[in-house]
Design an enzyme around this catalytic site. Sequence first.
Site: not given
Length: 226
Positions: A1-2
């Site tokens: 998720c980054g």
Amino acid sequence: CGGYNSFMIKKAESRYKELEAQGIKCDMLLIGKKGIQYFTRRKYPIRKTYETGQNPDSKQALAISEEILNTFLSGESDAIELLYTKFISLITSTPSARTLVPFSASEITSKGDEVFSLTSSAGRFDVEREELEVAEPQEFPNDMIFEQDPVQIINAILPLYLNGQILRCLQESVASELAARMQSMQSASDNAGDLVKRLSQQYNRARQASVTQEILEIVAGASALE
């Protein structure tokens, strides 16, 4: 998720070191697999851990709030802070911190509420955020009679308020994580589209060069026969 998990972990680590530098001893109550794995491996003082999954409910929030209240009321802790990811929009979330206990009257009476609505615009999902104004305090009539002592009523209401605040923060964190995943998938799709476009251009250029070369060879052969 980054950077979703790393931003929150850095925020917690920074706050822990800040309190430690001030000579304040503290321990952690961790919620979520990534945080549990990270801080357990690094031997941070951990009181308790919880895994709520993607759908936190009031039962899970109640277990957390009871642990917090028991720790505070027993005198083991002077204050308890909650670090969570505040959801702002599908593209923005912010690591935030708030003091849960001791309760602050201004925290309860001087802040409005927020309402989020899932909508669609131009074929894309979007979230509309609406801020509600602070409710005006109501005055009780002078002749109002409480069946219980007001202190007992407050003592019964505040745990419910704490439970609601924890559940809200858990839900905001989940919403922030899902938004981060959507952004990661969108970035991956955009990058894949750009890659396909560049490869198509390279293929067409190579094909055009090959066809041009074949034509030149045919023309050169025809000229040689003349």
